[in-house]
Every structure is written in structure tokens, then in C-alpha cells.
Design a protein around this motif. Sequence first.
Motif, short mmCIF file in Angstrom:
data_model
loop_
_atom_site.label_atom_id
_atom_site.label_comp_id
_atom_site.label_asym_id
_atom_site.label_seq_id
_atom_site.Cartn_x
_atom_site.Cartn_y
_atom_site.Cartn_z
N UNK A 247 21.56 80.65 -31.73
CA UNK A 247 21.81 81.20 -30.39
C UNK A 247 21.71 80.10 -29.33
N UNK A 248 20.64 79.28 -29.43
CA UNK A 248 20.47 78.21 -28.44
C UNK A 248 21.59 77.18 -28.56
N UNK A 249 21.97 76.82 -29.75
CA UNK A 249 23.03 75.82 -29.93
C UNK A 249 24.38 76.35 -29.45
N UNK A 250 24.59 77.63 -29.58
CA UNK A 250 25.85 78.22 -29.11
C UNK A 250 25.94 78.26 -27.59
N UNK A 251 24.81 78.18 -26.92
CA UNK A 251 24.83 78.13 -25.46
C UNK A 251 24.98 76.70 -24.94
N UNK A 252 24.83 75.71 -25.82
CA UNK A 252 24.97 74.31 -25.42
C UNK A 252 25.62 73.53 -26.56
N UNK A 253 26.90 73.78 -26.80
CA UNK A 253 27.58 73.17 -27.96
C UNK A 253 27.64 71.65 -27.91
N UNK A 254 27.39 71.05 -26.75
CA UNK A 254 27.37 69.58 -26.66
C UNK A 254 26.26 68.98 -27.53
N UNK A 255 25.27 69.80 -27.88
CA UNK A 255 24.16 69.32 -28.71
C UNK A 255 24.56 69.18 -30.18
N UNK A 256 25.71 69.73 -30.56
CA UNK A 256 26.06 69.77 -31.98
C UNK A 256 26.28 68.38 -32.58
N UNK A 257 26.72 67.42 -31.78
CA UNK A 257 26.91 66.06 -32.31
C UNK A 257 25.58 65.47 -32.74
N UNK A 258 24.51 65.74 -31.97
CA UNK A 258 23.17 65.26 -32.34
C UNK A 258 22.66 66.00 -33.58
N UNK A 259 23.01 67.27 -33.70
CA UNK A 259 22.62 68.04 -34.88
C UNK A 259 23.21 67.43 -36.14
N UNK A 260 24.50 67.11 -36.12
CA UNK A 260 25.15 66.55 -37.30
C UNK A 260 24.68 65.12 -37.58
N UNK A 261 24.28 64.40 -36.53
CA UNK A 261 23.83 63.01 -36.72
C UNK A 261 22.50 62.95 -37.44
N UNK A 262 21.60 63.89 -37.14
CA UNK A 262 20.27 63.88 -37.76
C UNK A 262 19.76 65.31 -37.83
N UNK A 263 20.16 66.09 -38.84
CA UNK A 263 19.75 67.49 -38.93
C UNK A 263 18.24 67.69 -39.00
N UNK A 264 17.52 66.76 -39.63
CA UNK A 264 16.07 66.92 -39.75
C UNK A 264 15.39 66.80 -38.39
N UNK A 265 15.78 65.80 -37.60
CA UNK A 265 15.20 65.63 -36.27
C UNK A 265 15.59 66.80 -35.37
N UNK A 266 16.82 67.28 -35.52
CA UNK A 266 17.28 68.41 -34.72
C UNK A 266 16.46 69.66 -35.02
N UNK A 267 16.18 69.91 -36.30
CA UNK A 267 15.39 71.07 -36.67
C UNK A 267 13.98 70.98 -36.10
N UNK A 268 13.39 69.78 -36.12
CA UNK A 268 12.04 69.59 -35.60
C UNK A 268 11.99 69.87 -34.10
N UNK A 269 13.02 69.43 -33.38
CA UNK A 269 13.06 69.67 -31.95
C UNK A 269 13.29 71.14 -31.64
N UNK A 270 14.12 71.81 -32.42
CA UNK A 270 14.33 73.25 -32.21
C UNK A 270 13.03 74.02 -32.48
N UNK A 271 12.27 73.60 -33.47
CA UNK A 271 10.98 74.23 -33.74
C UNK A 271 10.05 74.09 -32.54
N UNK A 272 10.00 72.89 -31.96
CA UNK A 272 9.18 72.67 -30.78
C UNK A 272 9.66 73.48 -29.59
N UNK A 273 10.94 73.41 -29.35
CA UNK A 273 11.52 73.99 -28.14
C UNK A 273 11.45 75.52 -28.14
N UNK A 274 11.58 76.14 -29.31
CA UNK A 274 11.66 77.60 -29.38
C UNK A 274 10.34 78.26 -29.76
N UNK A 275 9.56 77.66 -30.65
CA UNK A 275 8.20 78.13 -30.98
C UNK A 275 8.13 79.65 -31.15
#
Length: 392
Positions: A247-275
Motif C-alpha cells: 500500500x505504501x509503495x503504491x502511493x509513492x511508486x518512485x521508491x520502486x527503483x530503490x526496492x529493486x536495487x536492494x530488496x533487503x534494505x528496502x524491507x528493513x526500512x519498511x519495517x521501521x517506517x510502518x511498525x
Amino acid sequence: MRSEGKITTLPTARTDPFDPPDGLGGLRPLTRLVYADGHLGWLALGHAAVRAVLSDPRFSTRPELKHEPLSSGLGQLGADLAQPGMFVHMDPPEHTRYRRLLTGQFTLARMRRLEPRIEKITEEQLDELARHGSPADLVAGFALPVPSLVICELLGVPYAGRERFQRDSAIVMRGASAGEDVMRAYASLYAFLGELVAAKRAAPADDLISDLLATEELTDEELINICLLLLIAGHETTANMIALGAYRLLTEPAQLSALHADPAAAAEELLRYLSIPHIGPIRVALEDVEIEGEVIKAGESVTVSLPAANRDPRKFEHPDRLDLGRGASGQLAFGHGIHQCLGQQLARIELRLVYSALFSRFPGLRLAVSPEDVPLRTDMLVYGVHRLPVAW
């Protein structure tokens, strides 16, 4: 609501679906909180304060000592939560025994051996989603089935029983559920797992339940309660994290390039950000404890706010900004201390694989409704969305 330096009701409403509940900003790292039964305890919001509470052995997690910040049907389960095997509600040394038995089942190496199966489950569910066609509910069609299949695979639960345990665990995890509904759902889950443990004892297989039976250190009652915890935690939390993160990524699709570049780091940040564990955990002081200049008296309950701690500006630069490249080292979405989430490595692997696969398969994925029309799980102990209508 605030009154005379204390919060009179734990906030759960949100103006922004991705930010912590309204009313937590501007509070001290430790703030007085009035609990549902009138008990005057504390709310821990600062990153350092939360770590201190969760790691200090002078705090207990025993349910019979706790006060609940909100009225909940879970209060009816106090006696059951203290039953043998319910290790998350125990202090050392009882907790230590169970944790020792289970830690070997959740090593990073073992979780990584599951990766090929998780990848296959993910691809199969994406195939199902594609066959269903656009539009679809991403929760029912993807976010819930994937972790359900994974935890079934790990524990050795027949996937045919998934609808039963998903229904019952949703009732148990609904903070506003009536007490009789919670007890009925809990009893149903217990019976379901009792049948499963008996079947595994008669015919062991290559799964976690059979492995624990082979240790000959657990009674059936202990094993059923352990599996109850793992089954609920293993699909409820991950399913909601998958859906809310999408849901969060669909509201800011510009973030998807960072997601594909490093999925592990992206998941860690989503865990922090959404909690998503947004109510609790709760601890009780066994003696007077000083933290952040405040004295928590023996017998006082402390409710921890993981969403607030993960947005602490003293720990994270620009904490309210989603930055998938930051890595979010030190985030507390999995808790801290001896009760830190046992399955955190499995969850990290699932999130890394799932987000990458979802947005690779459907690069044009978009919300099928206005963002404000997505129904939020503010009434649940684990935050997320009830449904996520998407199109592609």
C-alpha cells in the motif's frame, strides 16, 4: 486525550495511514498513561526508553501482572496465556527453557534453506493473482496466502486447514472482539492443533512439529501452545506487513527503483517506517526502575510504542521520511531483548522475496480505489489493511 501531563486513552486513530497514531508526537520518551481499568502506568515512546524496558530483567511479561491499555476481549485469556508452552508470556527461567528449544529451529541457515520453497509459493500465488485478473484484493489474493503457506510448510500444518486458523486467529487478534468470541476462537485453534500434534506423534514428518516431538522434552499441551503462538504470529504479522508495505509503495511508486536495487534494505526500512505491532508489548516493573529520569514503581505497567520508537529523531535522521536505501539499522519492529521475535529472519526473507517478485511481475500495479478508501486495521492488535483493492 491528554490531561495534566498524562494520556487518558492510548491513541489508535491515524490521520495518515502510514504514520504512528495521532497524539504521540511531542510527548516525553516516558509518558504517564491511564489504562482501561484506571491503572496509572506508563507509555514508552523513545527508542532508548523502549530498548531499556524490553531488555531489563526487572520487567515482567507475565499476563496476570499486566494491565491492558485498551479494553479488549484478550483480557479474558489471562489464565490461558500463562499455560505451559506460552513462552512469550513467561519470564526466565521458564522462558529460557522454551526459547532454547526453539532457537535451533529458527536459525538463519535453516530459514535460508526455505528460500526456494518461499520463492515457489510466491510465484504460484502471483500466477493465481494473474489468473483471477484485474482488479483484485491483494490481501486475500496474495498477502495472506503467501505467509500462510510458508508457516504451514514450516510447521507441517495441512494447508487445507488454513481458512479455519485464519478465521480464528483474526478473532483472537481483534482488539475489540467480545470476550466470548475470543474464547471460542481460541478453543477452536487449540483443538485444531491438538489433532495435528496427535497426527504428527503417530506419523512424524520433515517439519518443525515433528522435530520438537523428537526432542522428547515437551508435553502435548506445551507443544500445542507453542504451535498456537507460532501459527498466529507466523501469518498475521507477515501478511499485514506485506499488504501495508505494498500500500505504501503504491502511493509513492518512485521508491520502486530503490526496492529493486536492494530488496533487503528496502524491507528493513519498511519495517521501521510502518511498525505494525502498534499496541504493546506490555511489561510490568517487578521493582522500582529508573529510566530516562523517571522512576517506574514496582507493579506499574509500561506499554511500549514500537511505531513511536522507530520514528525517534534521536535515533533516525528524518524519521518520518521513507528512505528505502537507508537500511534502518537498529529498528525495533521485531521488539528487543529476550522476547525479540523468534521468526524475524523468516519474516525478512519473505518480505525481501515477496516485494521484489510482486512489483517485477506487475510493474503497472496501482490502487483500484482512492488511497483514503483503503480500510485500515486500527481495531486489531497488529496494524495493516483489511483489504487492498489493486489493478494492473
